[in-house]
Scaffold this motif. Structure first.
Motif, PDB file in Angstrom:
ATOM      1  N   LYS A 185     -14.170 -29.901  -5.820  1.00  0.00           N
ATOM      2  CA  LYS A 185     -15.237 -29.192  -6.526  1.00  0.00           C
ATOM      3  C   LYS A 185     -16.376 -30.198  -6.711  1.00  0.00           C
ATOM      4  O   LYS A 185     -16.127 -31.366  -6.989  1.00  0.00           O
ATOM      5  CB  LYS A 185     -14.734 -28.684  -7.876  1.00  0.00           C
ATOM      6  CG  LYS A 185     -13.582 -27.678  -7.718  1.00  0.00           C
ATOM      7  CD  LYS A 185     -13.132 -27.175  -9.059  1.00  0.00           C
ATOM      8  CE  LYS A 185     -11.903 -26.302  -8.954  1.00  0.00           C
ATOM      9  NZ  LYS A 185     -11.979 -25.244  -7.979  1.00  0.00           N
ATOM     10  N   THR A 186     -17.595 -29.760  -6.550  1.00  0.00           N
ATOM     11  CA  THR A 186     -18.723 -30.694  -6.524  1.00  0.00           C
ATOM     12  C   THR A 186     -19.514 -30.736  -7.838  1.00  0.00           C
ATOM     13  O   THR A 186     -20.615 -31.282  -7.893  1.00  0.00           O
ATOM     14  CB  THR A 186     -19.675 -30.351  -5.362  1.00  0.00           C
ATOM     15  OG1 THR A 186     -20.086 -28.978  -5.503  1.00  0.00           O
ATOM     16  CG2 THR A 186     -18.986 -30.558  -4.021  1.00  0.00           C
ATOM     17  N   GLY A 187     -18.939 -30.204  -8.907  1.00  0.00           N
ATOM     18  CA  GLY A 187     -19.615 -30.233 -10.192  1.00  0.00           C
ATOM     19  C   GLY A 187     -19.992 -31.638 -10.627  1.00  0.00           C
ATOM     20  O   GLY A 187     -21.068 -31.860 -11.184  1.00  0.00           O
ATOM     21  N   ASN A 239     -22.561 -21.690 -17.085  1.00  0.00           N
ATOM     22  CA  ASN A 239     -23.156 -22.806 -16.371  1.00  0.00           C
ATOM     23  C   ASN A 239     -22.655 -24.127 -16.946  1.00  0.00           C
ATOM     24  O   ASN A 239     -23.334 -24.770 -17.741  1.00  0.00           O
ATOM     25  CB  ASN A 239     -24.679 -22.720 -16.409  1.00  0.00           C
ATOM     26  CG  ASN A 239     -25.296 -23.628 -15.364  1.00  0.00           C
ATOM     27  OD1 ASN A 239     -24.672 -24.580 -14.909  1.00  0.00           O
ATOM     28  ND2 ASN A 239     -26.521 -23.334 -14.985  1.00  0.00           N
ATOM     29  N   LEU A 240     -21.467 -24.500 -16.533  1.00  0.00           N
ATOM     30  CA  LEU A 240     -20.824 -25.711 -17.027  1.00  0.00           C
ATOM     31  C   LEU A 240     -21.615 -26.957 -16.654  1.00  0.00           C
ATOM     32  O   LEU A 240     -21.713 -27.895 -17.435  1.00  0.00           O
ATOM     33  CB  LEU A 240     -19.399 -25.792 -16.482  1.00  0.00           C
ATOM     34  CG  LEU A 240     -18.567 -26.988 -16.909  1.00  0.00           C
ATOM     35  CD1 LEU A 240     -18.400 -27.019 -18.414  1.00  0.00           C
ATOM     36  CD2 LEU A 240     -17.216 -26.962 -16.226  1.00  0.00           C
ATOM     37  N   VAL A 241     -22.170 -26.957 -15.450  1.00  0.00           N
ATOM     38  CA  VAL A 241     -22.935 -28.120 -14.996  1.00  0.00           C
ATOM     39  C   VAL A 241     -24.108 -28.369 -15.927  1.00  0.00           C
ATOM     40  O   VAL A 241     -24.295 -29.484 -16.432  1.00  0.00           O
ATOM     41  CB  VAL A 241     -23.411 -27.942 -13.539  1.00  0.00           C
ATOM     42  CG1 VAL A 241     -24.445 -29.001 -13.168  1.00  0.00           C
ATOM     43  CG2 VAL A 241     -22.233 -28.012 -12.581  1.00  0.00           C
ATOM     44  N   GLN A 242     -24.912 -27.349 -16.188  1.00  0.00           N
ATOM     45  CA  GLN A 242     -26.091 -27.530 -17.044  1.00  0.00           C
ATOM     46  C   GLN A 242     -25.692 -27.888 -18.478  1.00  0.00           C
ATOM     47  O   GLN A 242     -26.326 -28.718 -19.118  1.00  0.00           O
ATOM     48  CB  GLN A 242     -26.973 -26.286 -17.047  1.00  0.00           C
ATOM     49  CG  GLN A 242     -28.307 -26.479 -17.761  1.00  0.00           C
ATOM     50  CD  GLN A 242     -29.118 -27.637 -17.193  1.00  0.00           C
ATOM     51  OE1 GLN A 242     -29.339 -27.714 -15.977  1.00  0.00           O
ATOM     52  NE2 GLN A 242     -29.548 -28.554 -18.051  1.00  0.00           N
ATOM     53  N   ALA A 243     -24.617 -27.272 -18.968  1.00  0.00           N
ATOM     54  CA  ALA A 243     -24.146 -27.587 -20.323  1.00  0.00           C
ATOM     55  C   ALA A 243     -23.740 -29.060 -20.417  1.00  0.00           C
ATOM     56  O   ALA A 243     -24.002 -29.725 -21.425  1.00  0.00           O
ATOM     57  CB  ALA A 243     -22.976 -26.686 -20.700  1.00  0.00           C
ATOM     58  N   THR A 244     -23.126 -29.578 -19.372  1.00  0.00           N
ATOM     59  CA  THR A 244     -22.705 -30.984 -19.361  1.00  0.00           C
ATOM     60  C   THR A 244     -23.906 -31.911 -19.252  1.00  0.00           C
ATOM     61  O   THR A 244     -23.971 -32.945 -19.918  1.00  0.00           O
ATOM     62  CB  THR A 244     -21.703 -31.237 -18.213  1.00  0.00           C
ATOM     63  OG1 THR A 244     -20.651 -30.278 -18.280  1.00  0.00           O
ATOM     64  CG2 THR A 244     -21.108 -32.632 -18.296  1.00  0.00           C
ATOM     65  N   VAL A 245     -24.873 -31.524 -18.415  1.00  0.00           N
ATOM     66  CA  VAL A 245     -26.119 -32.297 -18.306  1.00  0.00           C
ATOM     67  C   VAL A 245     -26.802 -32.366 -19.675  1.00  0.00           C
ATOM     68  O   VAL A 245     -27.242 -33.434 -20.116  1.00  0.00           O
ATOM     69  CB  VAL A 245     -27.064 -31.681 -17.251  1.00  0.00           C
ATOM     70  CG1 VAL A 245     -28.464 -32.290 -17.330  1.00  0.00           C
ATOM     71  CG2 VAL A 245     -26.493 -31.852 -15.851  1.00  0.00           C
ATOM     72  N   ASP A 246     -26.873 -31.226 -20.363  1.00  0.00           N
ATOM     73  CA  ASP A 246     -27.491 -31.185 -21.699  1.00  0.00           C
ATOM     74  C   ASP A 246     -26.759 -32.105 -22.672  1.00  0.00           C
ATOM     75  O   ASP A 246     -27.378 -32.803 -23.474  1.00  0.00           O
ATOM     76  CB  ASP A 246     -27.506 -29.753 -22.247  1.00  0.00           C
ATOM     77  CG  ASP A 246     -28.434 -28.832 -21.460  1.00  0.00           C
ATOM     78  OD1 ASP A 246     -29.293 -29.343 -20.700  1.00  0.00           O
ATOM     79  OD2 ASP A 246     -28.281 -27.606 -21.583  1.00  0.00           O
ATOM     80  N   LYS A 247     -25.432 -32.107 -22.585  1.00  0.00           N
ATOM     81  CA  LYS A 247     -24.614 -32.968 -23.464  1.00  0.00           C
ATOM     82  C   LYS A 247     -24.935 -34.442 -23.201  1.00  0.00           C
ATOM     83  O   LYS A 247     -25.088 -35.230 -24.131  1.00  0.00           O
ATOM     84  CB  LYS A 247     -23.131 -32.676 -23.214  1.00  0.00           C
ATOM     85  CG  LYS A 247     -22.186 -33.415 -24.116  1.00  0.00           C
ATOM     86  CD  LYS A 247     -22.111 -32.778 -25.463  1.00  0.00           C
ATOM     87  CE  LYS A 247     -20.989 -33.405 -26.283  1.00  0.00           C
ATOM     88  NZ  LYS A 247     -21.093 -33.057 -27.688  1.00  0.00           N
TER      89      LYS A 247
END
Length: 197
Positions: free
Chosen positions: A133-135, A101-109
């Motif tokens: 891509k809509t990430g 889950n790259l999106v959530q990992a980036t949000v967490d960062k």
């Protein structure tokens, strides 16, 4: 914060001077929405992305503007012997083969940091694809941050930061707004550009 080309003591101020000189020698102009320079955290779109030259000019512009962006790239770029160099250039390795889950990992960062700019090339590749891509959109929504439209225009020899956009609930409408901005931005290889859709 990770030490990169954009924030290394002693070296970065020298590189900023070199970047200004190189941009002048190449005949490129850096333009910027002043609102973007005031922000400490945002998702930075990098488009059009049709050539490796985009990265070179992106680094020069970021140095000139005093930004400290990080960017996401294929994990293959971060293998020996270039891995540490890519990280110093602000790279964050992404393993596209795993269903993480790259999106959530980036949000967490973003939530952990007081100051963070992450550049995302939504085309995902330098060749023409089906759609963006809509990430970037989901990261911005998840972290409650704006998107800044970073751009390069080889026809005008111009690059920089475009408008700051808050992302609403309707993805289709947001992509239409973004598409309007990028309509006249021409990559090095225009036939490879994937427009937002």
């Amino acid at each position: 914060m990770q030490t990169t080309i954009f924030n290394t003591p002693v070296i970065t101020p020298v590189l900023r001077l070199i970047a200004r000189l190189l941009l002048k020698l190449h005949g490129w102009r850096v333009v910027c929405d002043r609102q973007a320079l005031k922000l400490k955290k945002y998702v930075l779109i990098g488009a059009p992305h049709t050539s490796n030259w985009d990265g070179y000019y992106f680094i020069l512009a970021a140095l000139k503007l005093g930004l400290t962006p990080q960017w996401m790239g294929k994990d293959k770029l971060f293998r020996f012997p270039l891995g540490s160099t890519m990280r110093w250039f602000g790279g964050i390795a992404v393993d596209r083969s795993k269903a993480n889950n790259l999106v959530q990992a980036t949000v967490d960062k973003f939530n952990e940091c007081r100051s963070l700019i992450i550049a995302v090339p939504p085309e995902g590749t330098r060749g023409r694809g089906e759609r963006w891509k809509t990430g970037f959109y989901h990261i911005a929504r998840g972290a409650r941050l704006p998107v800044v439209c970073g751009f390069i225009n080889f026809r005008k020899k111009e690059l920089g930061l475009g408008p700051v956009m808050g992302m609403g609930e309707n993805l289709k409408m947001e992509l239409a707004r973004i598409r309007d901005f990028y309509r006249d931005k021409i990559g090095k290889y225009p036939e490879h550009f994937t427009p937002p859709a």
